[in-house]
Design a protein around this motif. Sequence first.
Motif: not given
Length: 525
Positions: A59, A15, A257
Amino acid sequence: MKKENALLTIVYTSDVHGNAMPISYGTNESTDSGLAKYATAVKKIRNEKENVLVLDNGDLIQGTPFMTHYVKQHRHKGNPMITLVNQIDIDGAVIGNHEFNFGKNVLSDAVKQSKFPWISANIIDITTNEPKYGPPYLIKIFPNGLKVAVIGVTTHYIPNWESPDHIEGLYFADAYETLKEWTTYIRKTENPDVLIASYHGGFERDLETGEETEVQTGENQGYRMCDIEGIDILLTGHQHRKLTTKVNDVLVIQPGNNGTLYGEVNISLSNTSGKWEITEKMAQLRDLHSVPADQEALQAIEDLEASTQNWLDEPIGFIEGDMAIHNPFQARIAKHPFIEFIQKVQMEESGVDISVTSLLNNSSKGFASSVTMRDVVSNYMYPNTLVVLELTGHDIKLALEKSAEYFTINDYGEIAVNPAYETPKPQHYNYDMWEGIDYTIVVNEPVGNRIRNISYQGKPLSEDESYHVVLNNYRATGGGNYDMFKEKPVVKEIQKDAVEIIRAYFERHKTVQATITSNFAVKVK
């Protein structure tokens, strides 16, 4: 036979969301994050340790103005995130759900430019019935004979979020079932010393108690995956959590993230009979404090970064009045001028008079008197497009009741945010506000029975009549468990992302008034 010992180190990101530079684009302040700093950390680990495996868990390519600007104006050049992970020389990557946000061509180009394999065993090309973007797993054999297998799987919930044209021709098989099948196959045919599952998904249960923590949609299956025999390590992501623990002796980890942390797993092994055996496994989350950015990485993206900064500082419009967000909670329980602005943009672009939007996160600051592209992208960070659906009054009522779940009453009898929208992953974007209808949310009524006094154009909303409603593509496909929107008639699709739509609105209306139309109330009886 003489006993041998070995240490396997797995380093991974998840992420990263387009964070290449150590910078926050909303403020232009320096941060301890991003691939340029991570590159330095990986080089140091490789210099200090022998058996190192470097992975990305998905991601990767979407999430910053840097990447939005690349896709809009520099597509003819190489994808900068791929350039950096190629430099880092990762061993493999998993497809994340946000990899599809910019469309099939951007993802396909990224895969072609990669010097490493993408592994997502459960994303299937329906014409070939084979994994679309690369092999289902990779094998790495180190000089000491240590054999490591990595299986990649991705949350199969993607069709509930993504624009249909972005995933056309793809089938998303159940991630758990796919992982179970490939684990059995690899253990039998490859006989690896270590088997790693890299899953772009998170956990559906409390890791200590096993209690359910979310509606069992299949979006997250990590806890159940720990029951699969043969998995040694489960690398996870998607939920943006920061955790390391063990479930059924499977070591699990998730490194947050935006490239602020990375995961490091160290596995001790011994070999006395010609076969490596795991003796210990430990996981840690590492930050990038005091880690300098890698100069080679900075040089590789400096031209695109400079272009991005120029783009972000372009003034595009002006605000008369106060459109700043001082308290995100207050902006959700009473109409805020910034929310009304987004609704007006959506309604003008679509030509309909009912609109749905949300305040995407708690860092959104709204607009000051002069608006730049930096302001737009820091408030609207997703490349959403717009869709007009034909909904019945009954559908609208169900959607309002779903949004009303966002609130609860705390111990002091005050309206507060339902904890389920804050942990394990903040989901403030799943609370919607509506324009073009009037309604009241009564928070101390039972969930599913909180909406009162719905009206449209001064008359009670008819549950049987149909209405045209504009909303973003994520919500239009049922994202956020808004099942009442699934497979509803699509009146119009507007294939421009929100940032471009907002910019075009300012081109037509150079100066915008900050206004409030109080069409909804959130209260207790």
